[in-house]
Design a protein around this motif. Structure first.
Motif, PDB file in Angstrom:
ATOM      1  N   ALA A   8       9.487  24.901 -78.219  1.00 46.60           N
ATOM      2  CA  ALA A   8      10.617  25.817 -78.328  1.00 46.60           C
ATOM      3  C   ALA A   8      10.857  26.264 -79.776  1.00 46.60           C
ATOM      4  O   ALA A   8      11.605  27.218 -80.004  1.00 46.60           O
ATOM      5  N   GLY A   9      10.235  25.600 -80.725  1.00 43.76           N
ATOM      6  CA  GLY A   9      10.463  25.923 -82.126  1.00 43.76           C
ATOM      7  C   GLY A   9       9.757  27.193 -82.568  1.00 43.76           C
ATOM      8  O   GLY A   9       8.890  27.727 -81.866  1.00 43.76           O
ATOM      9  N   PRO A  10      10.091  27.679 -83.752  1.00 46.96           N
ATOM     10  CA  PRO A  10       9.486  28.912 -84.258  1.00 46.96           C
ATOM     11  C   PRO A  10       8.074  28.686 -84.788  1.00 46.96           C
ATOM     12  O   PRO A  10       7.685  27.556 -85.106  1.00 46.96           O
ATOM     13  N   ALA A  11       7.330  29.766 -84.857  1.00 52.81           N
ATOM     14  CA  ALA A  11       6.056  29.735 -85.573  1.00 52.81           C
ATOM     15  C   ALA A  11       6.339  29.757 -87.074  1.00 52.81           C
ATOM     16  O   ALA A  11       7.305  30.375 -87.529  1.00 52.81           O
ATOM     17  N   HIS A  12       5.492  29.089 -87.845  1.00 57.27           N
ATOM     18  CA  HIS A  12       5.674  29.065 -89.291  1.00 57.27           C
ATOM     19  C   HIS A  12       5.374  30.447 -89.869  1.00 57.27           C
ATOM     20  O   HIS A  12       4.455  31.142 -89.407  1.00 57.27           O
ATOM     21  N   PRO A  13       6.113  30.875 -90.897  1.00 60.51           N
ATOM     22  CA  PRO A  13       5.869  32.203 -91.485  1.00 60.51           C
ATOM     23  C   PRO A  13       4.430  32.433 -91.933  1.00 60.51           C
ATOM     24  O   PRO A  13       3.921  33.568 -91.836  1.00 60.51           O
ATOM     25  N   ALA A  14       3.765  31.398 -92.406  1.00 55.38           N
ATOM     26  CA  ALA A  14       2.368  31.579 -92.834  1.00 55.38           C
ATOM     27  C   ALA A  14       1.472  31.960 -91.657  1.00 55.38           C
ATOM     28  O   ALA A  14       0.500  32.704 -91.831  1.00 55.38           O
ATOM     29  N   ILE A  15       1.793  31.468 -90.476  1.00 60.35           N
ATOM     30  CA  ILE A  15       1.024  31.818 -89.282  1.00 60.35           C
ATOM     31  C   ILE A  15       1.259  33.281 -88.935  1.00 60.35           C
ATOM     32  O   ILE A  15       0.315  34.035 -88.636  1.00 60.35           O
ATOM     33  N   GLY A 173      -5.200  16.304 -77.719  1.00 63.12           N
ATOM     34  CA  GLY A 173      -4.526  16.223 -79.008  1.00 63.12           C
ATOM     35  C   GLY A 173      -3.549  17.360 -79.229  1.00 63.12           C
ATOM     36  O   GLY A 173      -3.527  17.950 -80.311  1.00 63.12           O
ATOM     37  N   ALA A 174      -2.712  17.651 -78.241  1.00 62.53           N
ATOM     38  CA  ALA A 174      -1.694  18.690 -78.423  1.00 62.53           C
ATOM     39  C   ALA A 174      -0.809  18.361 -79.621  1.00 62.53           C
ATOM     40  O   ALA A 174      -0.360  19.252 -80.347  1.00 62.53           O
ATOM     41  N   ARG A 175      -0.552  17.063 -79.834  1.00 66.87           N
ATOM     42  CA  ARG A 175       0.198  16.603 -81.011  1.00 66.87           C
ATOM     43  C   ARG A 175      -0.717  15.782 -81.923  1.00 66.87           C
ATOM     44  O   ARG A 175      -0.302  14.777 -82.508  1.00 66.87           O
ATOM     45  N   PHE A 176      -1.940  16.216 -82.060  1.00 71.63           N
ATOM     46  CA  PHE A 176      -2.931  15.493 -82.855  1.00 71.63           C
ATOM     47  C   PHE A 176      -2.445  15.266 -84.279  1.00 71.63           C
ATOM     48  O   PHE A 176      -2.564  14.168 -84.834  1.00 71.63           O
ATOM     49  N   ALA A 177      -1.890  16.303 -84.902  1.00 69.62           N
ATOM     50  CA  ALA A 177      -1.452  16.186 -86.293  1.00 69.62           C
ATOM     51  C   ALA A 177      -0.343  15.157 -86.438  1.00 69.62           C
ATOM     52  O   ALA A 177      -0.305  14.399 -87.415  1.00 69.62           O
ATOM     53  N   LYS A 205       2.192  23.394 -80.684  1.00 73.28           N
ATOM     54  CA  LYS A 205       3.382  22.550 -80.815  1.00 73.28           C
ATOM     55  C   LYS A 205       3.747  22.277 -82.273  1.00 73.28           C
ATOM     56  O   LYS A 205       4.807  21.705 -82.545  1.00 73.28           O
ATOM     57  N   ASN A 206       2.917  22.698 -83.189  1.00 70.99           N
ATOM     58  CA  ASN A 206       3.104  22.318 -84.594  1.00 70.99           C
ATOM     59  C   ASN A 206       3.123  23.529 -85.511  1.00 70.99           C
ATOM     60  O   ASN A 206       2.584  23.492 -86.601  1.00 70.99           O
ATOM     61  N   GLY A 207       3.746  24.614 -85.052  1.00 73.23           N
ATOM     62  CA  GLY A 207       3.975  25.750 -85.943  1.00 73.23           C
ATOM     63  C   GLY A 207       3.139  26.980 -85.704  1.00 73.23           C
ATOM     64  O   GLY A 207       3.334  27.992 -86.376  1.00 73.23           O
ATOM     65  N   CYS A 208       2.200  26.921 -84.755  1.00 67.59           N
ATOM     66  CA  CYS A 208       1.423  28.120 -84.432  1.00 67.59           C
ATOM     67  C   CYS A 208       2.102  28.899 -83.313  1.00 67.59           C
ATOM     68  O   CYS A 208       2.954  28.383 -82.590  1.00 67.59           O
ATOM     69  N   LEU A 209       1.699  30.163 -83.177  1.00 59.60           N
ATOM     70  CA  LEU A 209       2.242  30.991 -82.110  1.00 59.60           C
ATOM     71  C   LEU A 209       1.638  30.602 -80.772  1.00 59.60           C
ATOM     72  O   LEU A 209       2.329  30.540 -79.750  1.00 59.60           O
ATOM     73  N   GLY A 210       0.354  30.311 -80.760  1.00 61.34           N
ATOM     74  CA  GLY A 210      -0.330  29.902 -79.548  1.00 61.34           C
ATOM     75  C   GLY A 210      -1.823  29.836 -79.772  1.00 61.34           C
ATOM     76  O   GLY A 210      -2.516  30.834 -79.618  1.00 61.34           O
ATOM     77  N   VAL A 211      -2.314  28.667 -80.168  1.00 64.77           N
ATOM     78  CA  VAL A 211      -3.759  28.483 -80.357  1.00 64.77           C
ATOM     79  C   VAL A 211      -4.104  26.998 -80.286  1.00 64.77           C
ATOM     80  O   VAL A 211      -3.347  26.152 -80.780  1.00 64.77           O
ATOM     81  N   GLU A 212      -5.203  26.691 -79.614  1.00 67.13           N
ATOM     82  CA  GLU A 212      -5.734  25.337 -79.512  1.00 67.13           C
ATOM     83  C   GLU A 212      -7.247  25.425 -79.710  1.00 67.13           C
ATOM     84  O   GLU A 212      -7.884  26.386 -79.258  1.00 67.13           O
ATOM     85  N   ALA A 213      -7.814  24.427 -80.357  1.00 69.37           N
ATOM     86  CA  ALA A 213      -9.263  24.393 -80.566  1.00 69.37           C
ATOM     87  C   ALA A 213      -9.891  23.340 -79.670  1.00 69.37           C
ATOM     88  O   ALA A 213      -9.423  22.204 -79.601  1.00 69.37           O
ATOM     89  N   ALA A 214     -10.936  23.741 -78.971  1.00 70.74           N
ATOM     90  CA  ALA A 214     -11.770  22.796 -78.228  1.00 70.74           C
ATOM     91  C   ALA A 214     -12.901  22.379 -79.155  1.00 70.74           C
ATOM     92  O   ALA A 214     -13.741  23.208 -79.532  1.00 70.74           O
ATOM     93  N   VAL A 215     -12.895  21.112 -79.568  1.00 71.07           N
ATOM     94  CA  VAL A 215     -13.870  20.603 -80.533  1.00 71.07           C
ATOM     95  C   VAL A 215     -14.783  19.618 -79.809  1.00 71.07           C
ATOM     96  O   VAL A 215     -14.325  18.575 -79.320  1.00 71.07           O
ATOM     97  N   PHE A 216     -16.063  19.941 -79.743  1.00 74.34           N
ATOM     98  CA  PHE A 216     -17.054  19.083 -79.096  1.00 74.34           C
ATOM     99  C   PHE A 216     -17.869  18.375 -80.172  1.00 74.34           C
ATOM    100  O   PHE A 216     -18.637  19.013 -80.902  1.00 74.34           O
TER     101      PHE A 216
END
Length: 348
Positions: A8-15, A173-177, A205-216
């Motif tokens: 529910a929080g905002p995206a960070h201005p840098a994003i 890792g939605a909250r990996f950081a 969940k940590n300041g982006c508008l909407g992006v997740e990385a799939a890392v194999f």
């Protein structure tokens, strides 16, 4: 006083600035923009994994489900905690994207599976016949849905079990950081060095508008990810707006800083709750969310005072005032010390 969700929080201005810059002119589509190549190299550097394959999607459900689709066969069981996000919050998407693989739940009273409990649910080697779901991948939610964090030794124990059984391990890792900052370790130590084969690396969940990385970390597992992503409708044509977000997220360790802010707000909140005679914290609150029981009257007072949070097991506004209700409080990067203090002053 927003404690409902870190979504529910905002995206960070840098994003947002990065998205605006990415909007300048024309760039190649579908992930072939130059920024994606640079981002892939950056993620490989952060994770000390030079051969890792990296792909972007917009949601955590897509990342989890598409990764598991690459790891599980339709007749497999996917082993996860009884509290796992893939069990409670993804609308059977993992089953859909794997073609029918079954989620097999492992008891986890505080949200974290123990290797011994996992082994009991999987069963003895060779015990599953063609009548049964076959042993497939294991999925770990980190941070867990209860707010606890898997310590490195617990992840390694699960990874060792998987290796001995010929199974793979996925980390949600939605909250990996947040987990990383709580443990004070490196990304490599919390993933492939502990036996993780593939990771959903969260940004939303940590300041982006909407992006997740799939890392194999095992490139062989990623062979059909791009096909599944396209077929499932999760490949953005204007993919540059995903790579721009993730690039800005990683730049100057912004992702670590934002997670540290959220964790610090939660630590302040937890300290205040522990000092309150009416509050009972249910699980280890090690990152940025906490579950607590409070009398209905207290929940009502907090809500009427402007606090927004989820009450999990009853109507906070109607019923006996002394009845205890379970509240979930989540801190995002933007919450800040003042808002937490305001909440605690309302708590009394």
């Amino acid at each position: 006083m927003q404690f409902a969700s870190d979504n529910a929080g905002p995206a960070h201005p840098a994003i947002l600035d990065a998205i605006a810059r990415a909007n300048d002119g024309h760039q190649r589509a579908y992930g072939s923009e130059s920024a994606m190549t640079q981002l892939r190299d950056r993620i490989r550097e952060i994770f000390e994994a030079p051969s890792a394959e990296v792909h972007l999607v917009a949601t955590g459900t897509a990342a989890n489900s598409l990764i598991l689709g690459c790891m599980a066969r339709p007749w497999d069981a996917i082993f996860c905690s009884e509290h796992a996000h893939i069990e409670h919050d993804e609308g059977n998407a993992p089953e859909f994207y794997t073609g029918g693989a079954k989620l097999s739940l492992v008891p986890a009273p505080d949200g974290r599976m123990a290797a011994a409990d996992l082994e009991r649910v999987i069963g003895a080697p060779g015990a599953r016949s063609f009548h049964n779901a076959q042993p497939g991948p294991i999925s770990i939610t980190q941070v867990t849905e209860t707010g606890s964090v898997y310590a490195l030794d617990r992840i390694r124990a699960i990874g060792d079990l998987a290796r001995a059984r010929g199974q793979r391990v996925h980390m949600d890792g939605a909250r990996f950081a947040n987990a990383l900052m709580a443990l004070g370790c490196t990304p490599a130590e919390m993933t492939w060095k502990a036996g993780i084969d593939a990771l959903s690396f969260g940004g939303t969940k940590n300041g982006c508008l909407g992006v997740e990385a799939a890392v194999f970390f095992d490139p062989a597992l990623a062979r059909d990810f791009e096909l599944r992503r396209k077929r499932g409708g999760h490949l953005f044509s204007k993919h540059r707006f995903l790579s721009a977000q993730m690039t800005a997220y990683l730049e100057n360790d912004l992702w670590r800083d934002l997670a540290a802010r959220a964790n610090a707000a939660c630590a302040q909140l937890v300290a205040g709750l522990k000092a309150h005679p009416e509050a009972e914290i249910l699980y280890p609150a090690q990152a940025n969310l906490v579950f607590v029981t409070l009398p209905r009257a207290t929940c009502r007072r907090l809500i009427e005072g402007g606090a927004d949070f989820h009450v999990m097991d009853g109507d906070p506004m109607e019923g006996a005032p002394e009845t205890r209700l379970t509240a979930r409080l989540v801190c995002d990067w933007s919450l800040g010390e003042a808002r937490v203090s305001q909440f605690l002053s309302l708590l009394g």
